[in-house]
Each structure stands twice: as C-alpha cells, then as structure tokens.
Design a protein around this motif. Structure first.
Motif, PDB file in Angstrom:
ATOM      1  N   GLN A   1      -9.318  11.241  19.440  1.00 37.10           N
ATOM      2  CA  GLN A   1      -9.160  12.616  19.908  1.00 37.10           C
ATOM      3  C   GLN A   1      -8.567  13.462  18.783  1.00 37.10           C
ATOM      4  O   GLN A   1      -7.435  13.245  18.356  1.00 37.10           O
ATOM      5  CB  GLN A   1      -8.247  12.669  21.132  1.00 37.10           C
ATOM      6  CG  GLN A   1      -8.173  14.028  21.788  1.00 37.10           C
ATOM      7  CD  GLN A   1      -7.395  13.977  23.086  1.00 37.10           C
ATOM      8  OE1 GLN A   1      -6.201  14.287  23.104  1.00 37.10           O
ATOM      9  NE2 GLN A   1      -8.046  13.591  24.172  1.00 37.10           N
ATOM     10  N   ASN A   2      -9.344  14.409  18.281  1.00 39.69           N
ATOM     11  CA  ASN A   2      -8.887  15.296  17.217  1.00 39.69           C
ATOM     12  C   ASN A   2      -8.095  16.451  17.816  1.00 39.69           C
ATOM     13  O   ASN A   2      -8.622  17.196  18.648  1.00 39.69           O
ATOM     14  CB  ASN A   2     -10.071  15.826  16.417  1.00 39.69           C
ATOM     15  CG  ASN A   2     -10.852  14.720  15.733  1.00 39.69           C
ATOM     16  OD1 ASN A   2     -11.828  14.204  16.294  1.00 39.69           O
ATOM     17  ND2 ASN A   2     -10.446  14.352  14.542  1.00 39.69           N
ATOM     18  N   ARG A   3      -6.836  16.585  17.412  1.00 34.59           N
ATOM     19  CA  ARG A   3      -5.964  17.657  17.900  1.00 34.59           C
ATOM     20  C   ARG A   3      -5.389  18.408  16.696  1.00 34.59           C
ATOM     21  O   ARG A   3      -4.241  18.197  16.305  1.00 34.59           O
ATOM     22  CB  ARG A   3      -4.821  17.089  18.743  1.00 34.59           C
ATOM     23  CG  ARG A   3      -5.277  16.453  20.044  1.00 34.59           C
ATOM     24  CD  ARG A   3      -4.093  15.967  20.857  1.00 34.59           C
ATOM     25  NE  ARG A   3      -4.513  15.253  22.038  1.00 34.59           N
ATOM     26  CZ  ARG A   3      -3.700  14.603  22.870  1.00 34.59           C
ATOM     27  NH1 ARG A   3      -2.396  14.592  22.630  1.00 34.59           N
ATOM     28  NH2 ARG A   3      -4.168  13.956  23.920  1.00 34.59           N
ATOM     29  N   PRO A   4      -6.183  19.279  16.081  1.00 32.79           N
ATOM     30  CA  PRO A   4      -5.728  19.949  14.858  1.00 32.79           C
ATOM     31  C   PRO A   4      -4.779  21.097  15.142  1.00 32.79           C
ATOM     32  O   PRO A   4      -4.676  21.587  16.270  1.00 32.79           O
ATOM     33  CB  PRO A   4      -7.037  20.456  14.255  1.00 32.79           C
ATOM     34  CG  PRO A   4      -7.931  20.689  15.440  1.00 32.79           C
ATOM     35  CD  PRO A   4      -7.574  19.623  16.433  1.00 32.79           C
ATOM     36  N   GLY A   5      -4.122  21.516  14.075  1.00 31.47           N
ATOM     37  CA  GLY A   5      -3.268  22.691  14.146  1.00 31.47           C
ATOM     38  C   GLY A   5      -1.954  22.489  13.432  1.00 31.47           C
ATOM     39  O   GLY A   5      -1.380  21.392  13.470  1.00 31.47           O
ATOM     40  N   ALA A   6      -1.499  23.533  12.738  1.00 30.13           N
ATOM     41  CA  ALA A   6      -0.199  23.540  12.058  1.00 30.13           C
ATOM     42  C   ALA A   6      -0.061  22.376  11.092  1.00 30.13           C
ATOM     43  O   ALA A   6       0.978  21.706  11.043  1.00 30.13           O
ATOM     44  CB  ALA A   6       0.939  23.541  13.082  1.00 30.13           C
ATOM     45  N   ALA A   7      -1.114  22.135  10.316  1.00 32.92           N
ATOM     46  CA  ALA A   7      -1.116  21.101   9.271  1.00 32.92           C
ATOM     47  C   ALA A   7      -0.860  19.701   9.822  1.00 32.92           C
ATOM     48  O   ALA A   7      -0.443  18.813   9.099  1.00 32.92           O
ATOM     49  CB  ALA A   7      -0.102  21.425   8.185  1.00 32.92           C
TER      50      ALA A   7
END
Length: 324
Positions: A65-71
């Motif tokens: 599960q890809n949960r990107p954000g804030a580096a």
C-alpha cells in the motif's frame, strides 16, 4: 548473508510462546505492507518481491500500500500508529530515521518518533548513484561540478522530498564541492525519476533499483557513487570518496518495521518471514536484476545499524538547516 540462529529458533518455538497465534494460524488475515512513497521508488522496488515471498510463506495476501506525502512522514506515521497485531508493517527508506529530526528544525512535534517503530529486518543497503540524462553535456563528475560552479543554482535535481533519502546525498555533495544546485522535491522517488526522464530536471541521486533499467537502455548516465567501493557492474563509476570528497558517503537502505508495541511472539514470526524472504530465489533474482544487494540484519542488529545512521545523518540535517 546468514540468518541468525535466534531467528530460526524463534520461529520454531513460536507455537509454544504464551499468547502467540499457532504457527499455522499466523497471520490468518492479510498483512499490509506500507510504502511511504508512490510506486517506482527504491522502497517500492524492494517491497514488491518481498511481499510476494511473504504471501507464499503465509498463504495470505500481503498487499503493498503506497501512502505518499511529506517525504515519507505520512506513511511512516501511519504504521507507528497502527494496531500492534502484526497485520501492518512498513518497508521504510533510510529517511525514516531522519524525518523526526527534520521536524524539530521547524519547531514542531514529529509526526512519529523512532521509539514508536520496532525494527524487524534490514533488507538492502545500496550506495546512492548520481544519474543524469544520457543526452546531458556532462560525461564526468568533474564536468558536472564545474558547470554547477559556473552557473550557481542553474542545474535542477529532483528528490523524494525535503530531507528525504534522495535529498540528503545531493546536499552533502553540494556542500563538499561548494556548489549550488536547484532542489526540486517530489512526493517520492518514482515521480522524481519520471521528472529526470522527462527532462524536467537534470540530475537525481537514486538507489540503483529504480534507475538500473534506464542505465541499461542508454537513457541515463551514472557519474558517481556515494559508496565506499566501486559497484559490481559499474566499476567504471568513481566513488565520491575516491575523488577527494572526504565523508561524502551515503547509503539508501530499505528495512521493515512494525508498531513498537507488537508482542514479541508476533514480531518473531515477522522477522522469520523476512529472513526467509531474503533467501527466496525469486526475491534474490528480482533485487539482483534491480542492482540492489541484500544486506540482511535482523532485529537488534538492524536497530543498532539504524541508530548509528540516524546519529550520522542528524548532523547533515542540521547543516542543511530549515527549508521554508
């Protein structure tokens, strides 16, 4: 690469451990592997074959599960706050140990702290490579840096976010070479690589996995490595240390974590699963093809490795300072 005796014994004795699920019952439900970046970056490249191996071992789904954000901060924090039941794990990049320190530079509480995460297993540790488009005018590191010196701030490079695993090595190089580069942050290594391939930027510090296919097909050129030694298959690529940049050494590593309160019997099963995964022929072939070397360290050994890296990189973060 040797799986420790402790991991093997832990796996064998788990069924008898108080409060543990029986071996045949664990995990019994899907185990989510969180990657705190979009698809296509180093953590994603490592996570997918490892998750597939865990699926074969445990006979349950292990979706990535890809949960990107804030580096990477958002995805990392989601696992730090997850239920400690063994059903949520994190495949983290080396930036996991840096982001809390970066948050403190802004005078805010970190989204997570390292004591909220339990180290399970280091999977890979690769030196970062400096990649540029094959059509770029620079054939060597010296040409790249000379151009950067002539044109301060004119050469853009992409990264997976401020203070990320792809930002810090470029900041280290720029400081050591006394040049100014233009930092263009994205939400992950995948978009950062897409920007390089699409001509939006002209340089990228990357783990070998994401860029390997594009180096092979002639779209990208590698100018230097942040490793201590030449890389197999890229022996012609100089290390920054060999070019006189003392202390400019950086490895992008991928390691698995669980929420800190995960009970030891469950954590032992998770560690044993990763230990078996790194010996899975499909995993070895996938990571070898991606140019990533398995560097398996389990539990306490991984924790010591990560703590040492955190201490070293905290100084780099402090040198970069606050980014507004």
């Amino acid at each position: 690469m040797t799986i420790t005796r402790r991991a093997a014994l832990g796996a064998l004795s788990l069924a008898a451990a108080p409060g543990a699920r029986a071996q045949g019952e664990f995990p019994g439900r899907p185990v989510t592997m969180v990657v705190a970046f979009p698809p296509g970056g180093q953590a994603d490249v490592v996570a997918r074959p490892v998750a597939a191996s865990l699926e074969r071992q445990w006979r349950v789904a292990v979706p990535v599960q890809n949960r990107p954000g804030a580096a990477g901060e958002i995805g990392n924090a989601s696992v730090a706050r997850a239920a400690p039941d063994g059903l949520t794990v994190l495949m983290a990049l080396s930036s996991v140990v840096v982001l809390p320190e970066a948050a403190r530079l802004f005078g805010r509480a970190p989204a997570y702290t390292l004591d909220q995460l339990q180290p399970l297993a280091l999977v890979t540790a690769d030196p970062v490579l400096l990649a540029v488009p094959a059509a770029a005018p620079w054939q060597t590191l010296e040409e790249f840096l000379a151009d950067a010196k002539r044109r301060p701030g004119a050469i853009p490079f992409s990264s997976s976010g401020n203070y990320s695993a792809l930002h810090l090595p470029m900041a280290m190089l720029a400081a050591a070479a006394d040049v100014e580069l233009l930092h263009v942050p994205f939400q992950g290594g995948g978009p950062a690589l897409t920007a390089l391939l699409g001509g939006q930027v002209q340089a990228l510090a990357s783990g070998p996995g994401p860029i390997a296919p594009h180096v092979r097909d002639g779209r990208l050129r590698v100018l230097a490595s942040w490793g201590a030694n030449p890389i197999a298959g890229l022996e012609q690529v100089p290390t920054l240390l060999s070019k006189g940049f003392a202390g400019v050494e950086y490895y992008i590593w991928c390691g698995a974590y669980a929420p800190a309160a995960t009970p030891e019997p469950i954590a032992a099963r998770l560690r044993a699963g990763f230990a078996a995964a790194v010996q899975d022929g499909d995993v070895v072939r996938a990571l070898t093809a991606a140019g990533s070397a398995i560097d398996f360290r389990e539990g306490d050994a991984f924790a010591r490795f990560a703590a040492a890296d955190a201490a070293r990189l905290a100084a780099v973060v402090q040198r970069i300072g606050r980014i507004d």
